[in-house]
Design a protein around this motif. Structure first.
Motif, mmCIF file in Angstrom:
data_model
loop_
_atom_site.group_PDB
_atom_site.id
_atom_site.type_symbol
_atom_site.label_atom_id
_atom_site.label_comp_id
_atom_site.label_asym_id
_atom_site.label_seq_id
_atom_site.Cartn_x
_atom_site.Cartn_y
_atom_site.Cartn_z
ATOM 1 N N PHE A 1 0.867 -1.170 0.000
ATOM 2 C CA PHE A 1 0.000 0.000 0.000
ATOM 3 C C PHE A 1 0.912 1.231 0.000
ATOM 4 O O PHE A 1 1.577 1.507 1.004
ATOM 5 C CB PHE A 1 -0.920 0.008 1.222
ATOM 6 C CG PHE A 1 -1.920 -1.105 1.234
ATOM 7 C CD1 PHE A 1 -3.139 -0.977 0.578
ATOM 8 C CD2 PHE A 1 -1.649 -2.300 1.904
ATOM 9 C CE1 PHE A 1 -4.068 -1.999 0.586
ATOM 10 C CE2 PHE A 1 -2.578 -3.332 1.909
ATOM 11 C CZ PHE A 1 -3.788 -3.180 1.251
ATOM 12 N N PRO A 2 0.968 1.982 -1.093
ATOM 13 C CA PRO A 2 1.932 3.081 -1.194
ATOM 14 C C PRO A 2 1.700 4.208 -0.190
ATOM 15 O O PRO A 2 2.602 5.005 0.060
ATOM 16 C CB PRO A 2 1.749 3.590 -2.634
ATOM 17 C CG PRO A 2 0.430 3.084 -3.070
ATOM 18 C CD PRO A 2 0.146 1.836 -2.288
ATOM 19 N N PHE A 3 0.531 4.267 0.403
ATOM 20 C CA PHE A 3 0.230 5.337 1.355
ATOM 21 C C PHE A 3 0.609 4.970 2.789
ATOM 22 O O PHE A 3 0.457 5.785 3.691
ATOM 23 C CB PHE A 3 -1.257 5.724 1.282
ATOM 24 C CG PHE A 3 -2.198 4.555 1.411
ATOM 25 C CD1 PHE A 3 -2.638 4.138 2.651
ATOM 26 C CD2 PHE A 3 -2.620 3.867 0.280
ATOM 27 C CE1 PHE A 3 -3.493 3.061 2.774
ATOM 28 C CE2 PHE A 3 -3.482 2.788 0.393
ATOM 29 C CZ PHE A 3 -3.917 2.380 1.641
ATOM 30 N N VAL A 4 1.126 3.763 3.025
ATOM 31 C CA VAL A 4 1.595 3.378 4.358
ATOM 32 C C VAL A 4 3.010 3.921 4.538
ATOM 33 O O VAL A 4 3.888 3.688 3.709
ATOM 34 C CB VAL A 4 1.569 1.847 4.548
ATOM 35 C CG1 VAL A 4 2.246 1.448 5.853
ATOM 36 C CG2 VAL A 4 0.138 1.331 4.524
ATOM 37 N N SER A 5 3.231 4.655 5.617
ATOM 38 C CA SER A 5 4.528 5.277 5.861
ATOM 39 C C SER A 5 5.549 4.308 6.442
ATOM 40 O O SER A 5 6.738 4.426 6.156
ATOM 41 C CB SER A 5 4.375 6.469 6.798
ATOM 42 O OG SER A 5 3.566 7.440 6.189
ATOM 43 N N ALA A 6 5.081 3.364 7.291
ATOM 44 C CA ALA A 6 6.033 2.447 7.915
ATOM 45 C C ALA A 6 5.318 1.244 8.514
ATOM 46 O O ALA A 6 4.141 1.312 8.862
ATOM 47 C CB ALA A 6 6.829 3.163 9.004
ATOM 48 N N PHE A 7 6.059 0.161 8.630
ATOM 49 C CA PHE A 7 5.630 -1.067 9.298
ATOM 50 C C PHE A 7 6.573 -1.236 10.482
ATOM 51 O O PHE A 7 7.785 -1.362 10.287
ATOM 52 C CB PHE A 7 5.765 -2.249 8.326
ATOM 53 C CG PHE A 7 5.395 -3.585 8.895
ATOM 54 C CD1 PHE A 7 4.120 -4.095 8.687
ATOM 55 C CD2 PHE A 7 6.304 -4.342 9.612
ATOM 56 C CE1 PHE A 7 3.766 -5.340 9.187
ATOM 57 C CE2 PHE A 7 5.955 -5.586 10.117
ATOM 58 C CZ PHE A 7 4.688 -6.084 9.900
ATOM 59 N N MET A 8 6.033 -1.198 11.698
ATOM 60 C CA MET A 8 6.883 -1.229 12.882
ATOM 61 C C MET A 8 6.403 -2.271 13.873
ATOM 62 O O MET A 8 5.204 -2.516 13.995
ATOM 63 C CB MET A 8 6.882 0.150 13.540
ATOM 64 C CG MET A 8 7.401 1.213 12.619
ATOM 65 S SD MET A 8 7.079 2.863 13.233
ATOM 66 C CE MET A 8 5.318 2.885 13.212
ATOM 67 N N GLU A 9 7.370 -2.853 14.570
ATOM 68 C CA GLU A 9 7.024 -3.812 15.614
ATOM 69 C C GLU A 9 6.675 -3.063 16.884
ATOM 70 O O GLU A 9 7.306 -2.079 17.237
ATOM 71 C CB GLU A 9 8.193 -4.768 15.862
ATOM 72 C CG GLU A 9 8.413 -5.724 14.703
ATOM 73 C CD GLU A 9 9.528 -6.704 14.960
ATOM 74 O OE1 GLU A 9 9.854 -6.981 16.138
ATOM 75 O OE2 GLU A 9 10.097 -7.196 13.971
ATOM 76 N N LYS A 10 5.628 -3.545 17.538
ATOM 77 C CA LYS A 10 5.252 -2.919 18.797
ATOM 78 C C LYS A 10 5.659 -3.818 19.950
ATOM 79 O O LYS A 10 5.861 -5.014 19.744
ATOM 80 C CB LYS A 10 3.765 -2.559 18.818
ATOM 81 C CG LYS A 10 2.792 -3.712 18.752
ATOM 82 C CD LYS A 10 1.374 -3.159 18.790
ATOM 83 C CE LYS A 10 0.379 -4.294 18.844
ATOM 84 N NZ LYS A 10 -0.982 -3.860 18.920
ATOM 85 N N PRO A 11 5.809 -3.225 21.104
ATOM 86 C CA PRO A 11 5.471 -1.839 21.433
ATOM 87 C C PRO A 11 6.516 -0.864 20.883
ATOM 88 O O PRO A 11 7.694 -1.177 20.823
ATOM 89 C CB PRO A 11 5.459 -1.825 22.959
ATOM 90 C CG PRO A 11 6.424 -2.894 23.352
ATOM 91 C CD PRO A 11 6.311 -3.949 22.275
#
Length: 133
Positions: free
Chosen positions: A109-119
């Motif tokens: 999805f080009p509009f997603v800025s980042a994929f991050m692990e939580k917490p």
């Protein structure tokens, strides 16, 4: 809606209430947001965003990937159809998933800025809101 700070509008969509409370405390304490809106499921988040006027749109969405009723992938598929959202809101997918296939699927999805692990770490959360990455 929680009024605080002087910077940005943040929507959090996550079913982990403990983690959301932590994020809200951080954002309030560091005065990083004009207001925070929280939804514990993606369907309510989509409804809010669809009905929001342009000046009510958030600057940032922190989105969990795995939730009941509708997961983050379903949320992103719905957002893809809403130009007013995908062209003006930064979306950060914050998940406990360590699966590379999840990361690849989200980043399609080009509009997603980042994929991050939580917490998310406190300093990193502050960086996301105060800096453009």
């Amino acid at each position: 809606m929680i009024e605080c700070g002087k910077y940005n509008k943040v929507v959090i969509i996550d079913d982990d209430k403990y983690l959301v409370e932590l994020y809200i405390k951080i954002l309030e304490k560091k005065l990083l947001s004009n207001y925070l809106v929280y939804f514990d499921n993606a369907i309510e988040g989509i409804d809010f965003l669809k009905n929001a006027k342009k000046n009510e749109l958030p600057d940032y969405i922190l989105l969990d990937l795995y939730m009941p009723e509708m997961d983050g992938f379903g949320f992103l598929e719905n957002i893809e159809k809403l130009n007013k959202i995908k062209n003006s809101v930064e979306i950060y997918v914050c998940t406990a998933s360590k699966k590379e296939e999840d990361r690849k699927r989200v980043m399609e999805f080009p509009f997603v800025s980042a994929f991050m692990e939580k917490p998310l770490e406190i300093n990193f959360l502050e960086y996301l809101i105060t800096e453009e990455i």
